[in-house]
Design an enzyme around this catalytic site. Sequence first.
Site, PDB file in Angstrom:
ATOM      1  N   ASP A 159      14.627 -22.905  24.331  1.00 15.75           N
ATOM      2  CA  ASP A 159      15.730 -22.143  23.753  1.00 15.75           C
ATOM      3  C   ASP A 159      16.890 -23.050  23.332  1.00 15.75           C
ATOM      4  O   ASP A 159      17.566 -23.621  24.194  1.00 15.75           O
ATOM      5  CB  ASP A 159      16.186 -21.132  24.816  1.00 15.75           C
ATOM      6  CG  ASP A 159      17.355 -20.289  24.367  1.00 15.75           C
ATOM      7  OD1 ASP A 159      17.540 -20.132  23.142  1.00 15.75           O
ATOM      8  OD2 ASP A 159      18.083 -19.783  25.247  1.00 15.75           O
ATOM      9  N   ASP A 212      18.990 -20.729  16.594  1.00 20.81           N
ATOM     10  CA  ASP A 212      18.583 -20.356  17.943  1.00 20.81           C
ATOM     11  C   ASP A 212      17.090 -20.017  18.033  1.00 20.81           C
ATOM     12  O   ASP A 212      16.669 -18.936  17.632  1.00 20.81           O
ATOM     13  CB  ASP A 212      19.441 -19.153  18.379  1.00 20.81           C
ATOM     14  CG  ASP A 212      19.200 -18.751  19.821  1.00 20.81           C
ATOM     15  OD1 ASP A 212      18.369 -19.391  20.502  1.00 20.81           O
ATOM     16  OD2 ASP A 212      19.835 -17.791  20.282  1.00 20.81           O
TER      17      ASP A 212
END
Length: 381
Positions: free
Chosen positions: A89, A270
């Site tokens: 992430d 992201d």
Amino acid sequence: MKWLVLLGLVAFSECIVKIPLTKVNIMQETLGEKGLLNNFLKEHAYRLSKISTRNSDITSVPLRNFLDLMYIGNITIGSPPQQFRVVFDTGSSDLWVPSIFCSSPVCYTHTTFKHLESSTYQHTNKPFQITYGSGRVKGYLAYDTIRIGRLVSTGQPFGLSLEEYGFDRLPFDGVLGLNYPNMSSIRAIPIFDNLKKQGAVSEPVFAFYLSKCRTNSSVLMLGGVDKAYYKGQLNWVPLSRVGDWRVNMNRISMKGKIIGCSGGCEALVDTGTSLIQGPTRMITNIQKLIGATPQGFQHYVSCFTINTLPSIIFTINGIDYPVPAQAYILKDSQGHCFSTFKGGTETFKHAETWILGDAFLRLYFSVYDRGNDRIGLAPAV
Ligand SMILES: *[C@@H]1O[C@H](CO)[C@@H](O)[C@H](O)[C@H]1NC(C)=O
Ligand SMILES: *[C@@H]1O[C@H](CO)[C@@H](O)[C@H](O)[C@H]1NC(C)=O
Ligand SMILES: *[C@@H]1O[C@H](CO)[C@@H](O)[C@H](O)[C@H]1NC(C)=O
């Protein structure tokens, strides 16, 4: 990770399985001095993969595409190694997996860390809590040896969860954050920083190739960039603020008309977010423009319109990144088509913020350059 979405089984898309990636070498010896190498890297933008030496190379971690919503890879913790499935992430900076003491129901369906079985484990009583866009985790800090591919981070701080909310039915055990140390909720050195510090990565860069295929052809590469995964040249974008994978975006347009980010805005890049997110007002307008109507948590469109809807263009650092309807509309298991646009970023406080998640990153190979505080984007192969 700002927003993960879990749907029923999504239809399998047709795609070509890529040749498995092994080690790719980049040059270092021939350039000798570090300074020279850095200049070379700046000028040539890491397009070095075909020039080989034995010194530095790239570590590739295969990722599994789960329903086009998340990309999951394996890491190990402890000695002997215990394997965990994590989401890599770029939107967060902490690593955590479930502890054997975790009392949340979801922990019974995930792998828990058996600390007593690890000879390199170090315990602390320091608590941590992390809130994501779509979940929350509480636990305590620990240290151990962590392996990603063939990279080893020793004495790595990480979280062991005691309570988890919002991670039910998700096919991963924990999250591995690749954002800057500034963003760490645990306030501990993130794994990529530790790998850098321990000299495990030759260059302070990593990159994601997020495939449309459901096989493990998606890849996270660490320590360098393999040119085989993108077309043309990487476009480098400076970060809008050092300390977060966030860039300035010029505008979002459709058929020449600005439909968002007028006058400029910020965009988070992201990998831990499934969709493309923006302020609700603008997203509502986009859903209208593409004929998407709300139904439960999603906005649905008629699948027949996919071939007629125009591309939506994200302009970043003066360069257009078109996202065609085939990419901003996904199909669920019942064959229904839904929009990958989602509202809700006004809660971020900053002016106008957008999140370019996996729906965008499947089209554009992304490079995260900690050495120069910039992001590289290029059309994915
Ligand atoms: C994909 O998975 C298969 C089976 O798990 C494995 O043999 C293969 O090496 C993997 N491919 C890559 C690129 O890691
Ligand atoms: C992770 O490990 C499991 C079990 O060893 C394996 O089946 C799976 O293919 C691996 N996943 C990836 C993405 O490499
Ligand atoms: C975040 O960390 C970077 C170094 O990694 C530093 O240069 C920057 O000033 C920090 N930003 C904030 C807001 O703390």
